[in-house]
Design a protein around this motif. Structure first.
Motif: not given
Length: 272
Positions: A25-26, A37-38, A40-42, A44-45, A131, A161
């Motif tokens: 996993s990340d 990048d991770q 940004q995913k966090h 976005d969620s 984070y 981002r």
């Protein structure tokens, strides 16, 4: 843990499976890596856009370790390039190179950690979890200029981002305080670096009678000192026999606290 697994079959995964899940996993963090990048995913969620950054360091046990996944040695102070740690700098297959590093480079005495706290919208009462952006070893030789360049890099990479960093928080280190002062224009300025003219800068409406307000009317970032360090300073001032704690034109002493605690008209909320 192993005892629980044996007595509750199927309810808990085996330790080897847990390690495999973490590795795939990340969740794994490499020293000196900034996981934008991770991040940004966090965000976005969570469906949030604004965040507050923090940077602080803590003492660690001086020790050199080998990371087999990246073929690098960790525990040395990270080499900084424009304030940013060079990832996988201590990577070698040569025993002579490792021996040279061990004999000529001191081990890192501090771990520098960057956290990003999402700022939820007004209609969301829940507080999102922070984070972990990056962590790496240092030796306390970084300058205020290194910190400024690092904050500037984090701000721009996050903005690319669609994450707007609205400010940074640090401890009581003098280099961090100087970086805060220069970035905010508090009785100082950065030559050839007009941060207040940035398109993302916001306007501060200053009241005419605020003679004590020394910040610029345009600010790009907000800054806060770690409240734990602030309270520690207040405590030391209150207990000091030679120093005074002043708030504006008034001074505060330990006698004021005695009067409040011994006065029955004050509740615990008043004490706070």
């Amino acid at each position: 843990m192993e005892h629980l697994i044996l007595n509750l079959p199927g309810s808990l995964p085996h330790l080897s499976l847990l390690n495999s899940l973490i590795s795939s996993s990340d969740s794994r963090i490499s020293e000196g890596e900034f996981r934008f990048d991770q991040l940004q995913k966090h965000f976005d969620s969570l469906n949030v856009q604004y965040a507050f950054g923090s940077e602080d360091c803590t003492g660690i046990v001086k020790r050199i370790k080998y990371d087999s996944t990246t073929n690098t040695f960790t525990g040395f102070p990270s080499l900084l390039d424009h304030g940013m740690p060079v990832k996988s700098y201590y990577q070698t297959d040569s025993f002579d190179a490792l021996k040279l590093w061990l004999n000529s480079i001191s081990k890192a005495s501090l771990l520098n950690v960057h956290m990003i706290q999402p700022v939820q919208s007004a209609d969301n009462s829940s507080i999102p979890s922070p984070y972990l952006l990056s962590a790496y070893g240092i030796d306390n030789t970084a300058t205020a200029n290194d910190i400024l360049q690092r904050w500037w890099y984090i701000f721009n990479q996050s903005l690319q981002r669609n994450i707007r960093i609205i400010g940074f928080s640090t401890g009581a280190d003098l280099k961090h305080l100087r970086a805060m002062r220069l970035m905010s224009g508090f009785l100082g300025a950065l030559p050839n670096f007009q941060v207040h003219q940035h398109p993302q800068a916001f306007q501060i409406k200053i009241r005419s009678h605020w003679s004590w307000f020394y910040l610029c009317e345009q600010e790009l970032l907000l800054f806060f000192q770690d409240p734990t360090h602030l309270v520690t300073k207040w405590r030391n001032r209150l207990l000091s026999a030679t120093a005074d704690l002043c708030l504006g034109n008034q001074s505060v002493s330990i006698n004021h606290l005695h009067d409040i605690s011994e006065n029955d008209t004050y509740s615990k909320l008043d004490h706070g």
